[in-house]
Design a protein around this motif. Sequence first.
Motif, short mmCIF file in Angstrom:
data_model
loop_
_atom_site.label_atom_id
_atom_site.label_comp_id
_atom_site.label_asym_id
_atom_site.label_seq_id
_atom_site.Cartn_x
_atom_site.Cartn_y
_atom_site.Cartn_z
N GLU A 4 0.84 -1.22 0.00
CA GLU A 4 0.00 0.00 0.00
C GLU A 4 0.87 1.27 0.00
O GLU A 4 0.61 2.21 -0.75
N LEU A 5 1.88 1.29 0.86
CA LEU A 5 2.80 2.44 0.87
C LEU A 5 3.51 2.58 -0.47
O LEU A 5 3.69 3.70 -0.96
N ALA A 6 3.92 1.47 -1.05
CA ALA A 6 4.61 1.50 -2.33
C ALA A 6 3.70 2.05 -3.43
O ALA A 6 4.13 2.85 -4.26
N ARG A 7 2.44 1.63 -3.43
CA ARG A 7 1.50 2.11 -4.44
C ARG A 7 1.30 3.62 -4.31
O ARG A 7 1.39 4.36 -5.29
N GLY A 48 13.19 2.80 -6.02
CA GLY A 48 12.10 2.22 -5.23
C GLY A 48 11.77 0.82 -5.69
O GLY A 48 11.52 -0.08 -4.89
N ALA A 49 11.79 0.61 -7.01
CA ALA A 49 11.50 -0.72 -7.54
C ALA A 49 12.55 -1.73 -7.07
O ALA A 49 12.21 -2.85 -6.69
N ARG A 50 13.80 -1.32 -7.06
CA ARG A 50 14.86 -2.24 -6.62
C ARG A 50 14.79 -2.51 -5.12
O ARG A 50 14.96 -3.64 -4.67
N GLY A 94 8.60 -7.38 -1.31
CA GLY A 94 7.54 -7.92 -2.15
C GLY A 94 6.56 -6.86 -2.61
O GLY A 94 5.43 -7.18 -2.98
N SER A 95 6.97 -5.60 -2.59
CA SER A 95 6.06 -4.51 -2.97
C SER A 95 6.63 -3.68 -4.12
O SER A 95 6.44 -2.48 -4.18
N ASP A 96 7.34 -4.36 -5.03
CA ASP A 96 8.03 -3.62 -6.09
C ASP A 96 7.17 -3.33 -7.32
O ASP A 96 7.52 -2.48 -8.12
N ALA A 97 6.03 -4.02 -7.48
CA ALA A 97 5.22 -3.87 -8.68
C ALA A 97 4.77 -2.43 -8.95
O ALA A 97 4.90 -1.96 -10.08
N PRO A 98 4.25 -1.71 -7.95
CA PRO A 98 3.83 -0.33 -8.26
C PRO A 98 4.99 0.56 -8.72
O PRO A 98 4.84 1.35 -9.66
N PHE A 99 6.14 0.42 -8.08
CA PHE A 99 7.30 1.21 -8.48
C PHE A 99 7.78 0.80 -9.87
O PHE A 99 8.12 1.65 -10.69
N MET A 100 7.81 -0.49 -10.14
CA MET A 100 8.29 -0.97 -11.43
C MET A 100 7.39 -0.46 -12.55
O MET A 100 7.87 0.00 -13.58
N ASP A 101 6.08 -0.53 -12.33
CA ASP A 101 5.14 -0.04 -13.35
C ASP A 101 5.31 1.46 -13.59
O ASP A 101 5.35 1.92 -14.73
N ALA A 102 5.41 2.22 -12.51
CA ALA A 102 5.56 3.68 -12.63
C ALA A 102 6.90 4.04 -13.26
O ALA A 102 6.98 4.96 -14.08
#
Length: 125
Positions: free
Chosen positions: A59-62, A94-96, A102-110
């Motif tokens: 949630e924080l990552a998103r 952030g993605a790295r 386990g919360s890298d998806a939002p950063f990777m997409d952005a």
Amino acid sequence: MSERLPPVTVAQTAPHGWPDDARARVSRHAPEEPLQSSSRLLEPYRSQMSPHWRYRTPELARESAERLYAMFEAYLLADDLTGAQMACRLLGMGARRARAYGSDAPFMDAWRQAEAHRAYGEHRG
């Protein structure tokens, strides 16, 4: 025979750590300037973006990725390439780092969206 230059000191190096020709040729009697911290070179961007860089939970990552991407777009609209690059860099970092939580998806997409942004690509050349 030319005079040997004095050894390069920390105060005579550029922020990236390599000798800067202009500073390396400073007179032996000139006062040494303190080396400027690289963190001061990143202001005001660091102060504006770092409070929003969170990745511990999904949630924080998103929320963080959304906010940083919005800042990225705002910097592009203002023709501030430095700010846009800083925001894009934080998204990538952030993605790295979020991968460990386990919360890298939002950063990777952005980050991918920022890297593929047409206006960003035009600015970068």
